[in-house]
Write a protein that holds these residues in place. Structure first.
Motif, PDB file in Angstrom:
ATOM      1  N   TRP A 121      -9.799   2.008  -0.610  1.00  0.00           N
ATOM      2  CA  TRP A 121      -8.887   2.391  -1.481  1.00  0.00           C
ATOM      3  C   TRP A 121      -7.570   3.027  -0.991  1.00  0.00           C
ATOM      4  CZ3 TRP A 121      -7.542   7.035  -3.112  1.00  0.00           C
ATOM      5  CH2 TRP A 121      -8.273   8.241  -2.874  1.00  0.00           C
ATOM      6  N   ARG A 122      -7.699   3.714  -0.034  1.00  0.00           N
ATOM      7  CA  ARG A 122      -6.739   4.420   0.547  1.00  0.00           C
ATOM      8  C   ARG A 122      -5.918   3.439   1.249  1.00  0.00           C
ATOM      9  NH1 ARG A 122     -10.626   8.302   0.948  1.00  0.00           N
ATOM     10  NH2 ARG A 122     -10.262  10.212  -0.042  1.00  0.00           N
ATOM     11  N   THR A 123      -6.413   2.623   2.109  1.00  0.00           N
ATOM     12  CA  THR A 123      -5.742   1.367   2.888  1.00  0.00           C
ATOM     13  C   THR A 123      -5.262   0.700   1.540  1.00  0.00           C
ATOM     14  OG1 THR A 123      -7.416   1.595   4.533  1.00  0.00           O
ATOM     15  CG2 THR A 123      -6.138  -0.450   4.712  1.00  0.00           C
ATOM     16  N   GLN A 125      -4.378   1.189  -1.155  1.00  0.00           N
ATOM     17  CA  GLN A 125      -2.982   2.047  -2.063  1.00  0.00           C
ATOM     18  C   GLN A 125      -1.927   2.010  -0.859  1.00  0.00           C
ATOM     19  OE1 GLN A 125      -3.561   6.291  -2.332  1.00  0.00           O
ATOM     20  NE2 GLN A 125      -3.306   5.756  -4.606  1.00  0.00           N
ATOM     21  N   SER A 126      -2.127   2.013   0.255  1.00  0.00           N
ATOM     22  CA  SER A 126      -0.787   1.966   1.145  1.00  0.00           C
ATOM     23  C   SER A 126      -0.241   0.566   1.325  1.00  0.00           C
ATOM     24  CB  SER A 126      -1.308   2.331   2.853  1.00  0.00           C
ATOM     25  OG  SER A 126      -2.126   0.986   3.299  1.00  0.00           O
ATOM     26  N   GLU A 154     -12.672   3.216  -7.079  1.00  0.00           N
ATOM     27  CA  GLU A 154     -12.092   4.444  -7.102  1.00  0.00           C
ATOM     28  C   GLU A 154     -10.908   4.562  -7.873  1.00  0.00           C
ATOM     29  OE1 GLU A 154     -13.621   7.151  -7.261  1.00  0.00           O
ATOM     30  OE2 GLU A 154     -13.902   7.838  -5.169  1.00  0.00           O
ATOM     31  N   GLY A 157      -8.534   7.483  -7.710  1.00  0.00           N
ATOM     32  CA  GLY A 157      -7.519   7.780  -6.686  1.00  0.00           C
ATOM     33  C   GLY A 157      -6.433   6.662  -6.607  1.00  0.00           C
TER      34      GLY A 157
END
Length: 272
Positions: A121-123, A125-126, A154, A157
């Protein structure tokens, strides 16, 4: 979170006041993924979790545990009608598709019926879309036929209505059988707002996909709001174990109490 559209916002507000009852508890119990995902889990704790999974009021849908405990749970729950779910790239949402594939294959060989994999999810989100898709496709291919893939978005996040909607669509495009709110390791975990967005995507996606709310749902009143949303957005008969799950550790005893059953008295020390 970015403001929901007016229709979903109204439904969420209505869901907040959905009444709890024994009827709701009876609906929720067979939808439960009874969960223990603690760093200090032991064979004894997981055996106790499995023993709690079948009650006088009926059995839960699944137990959700770390991969190392899958053989134990499979043996403990043999012929009990309770599925074995485990987690992959959890909780961080790792981006190594080859590792996800290998870990998924190992879990399936060990006896897992369901795989809960974390969207990177961080990837996502970017703004990156290829890597998250490749991770999910690697998991989907490794699951093979007959093993459910539940994709953890997630949502706490992501924290943006548009991102949650797009993540839901991308997970379904990659082959998700279920889309799931949370790992339970990040706050906020499950929210009615995220659930409404995800269910609306499921409604419009054109193929059968399930929904799982995980993290922070501890009583029948908490479960009632999610069931209300499913009734309105997907139909009164939609929420069954094949389409809807609650991921929780402490919820079972609350449901049993509202059903007038003696509670198990052996709650995991953490998990969801």
């Amino acid at each position: 979170m970015t403001k929901l559209d007016a229709t979903l916002n109204r439904l969420v507000e209505e869901a907040r006041t959905a009444p709890a009852s024994a009827e709701i508890a009876a609906r929720a119990l067979p939808l439960l993924d009874l969960t223990s995902l603690n760093d200090d889990d032991t064979d004894e704790r997981i055996a106790a979790l499995c023993d709690r999974a079948v009650t006088e009021a009926g059995g839960v849908a699944a137990v959700c545990i770390y991969p190392r405990f899958v053989p134990l749970a499979k043996q403990r729950l043999s012929n009990k009608g309770v599925a074995i779910a485990t987690v992959i790239n959890f909780p961080a949402g790792g981006t190594d598709a080859a590792a996800v594939s290998a870990d998924t294959k190992a879990a399936v060989r060990a006896g897992a019926d369901e795989i809960d994999v974390v969207l990177p999810w961080r990837t996502f989100q970017s703004g990156e879309r290829t890597i998250p898709h490749d991770v999910l496709r690697a998991c989907r291919d490794a699951c093979g036929d007959g093993v459910l893939m539940k994709v953890i978005l997630e949502t706490g996040g992501l924290d943006d209505a548009g991102l949650i909607e797009q993540a839901s669509r991308d997970a379904i495009s990659a082959g998700a059988d279920f889309i799931k709110t949370s790992t339970g390791k990040l706050n906020p975990a499950a929210t009615l707002e995220a659930a409404a967005i995800m269910m609306a995507v499921i409604r419009d996606c054109g193929r059968p996909v399930g929904f799982k709310a995980a993290g922070g749902i501890r009583d029948t009143a908490g479960a009632a709001g999610y069931l209300y949303l499913s009734n309105v957005l997907l139909g009164p008969g939609w929420a069954t174990p094949s389409t809807f799950r609650f991921g929780a550790s402490g919820l079972l005893d609350a449901l049993l109490a509202d059903l007038g059953q003696t509670t198990t008295g052996r709650k995991p020390s953490g998990g969801y």
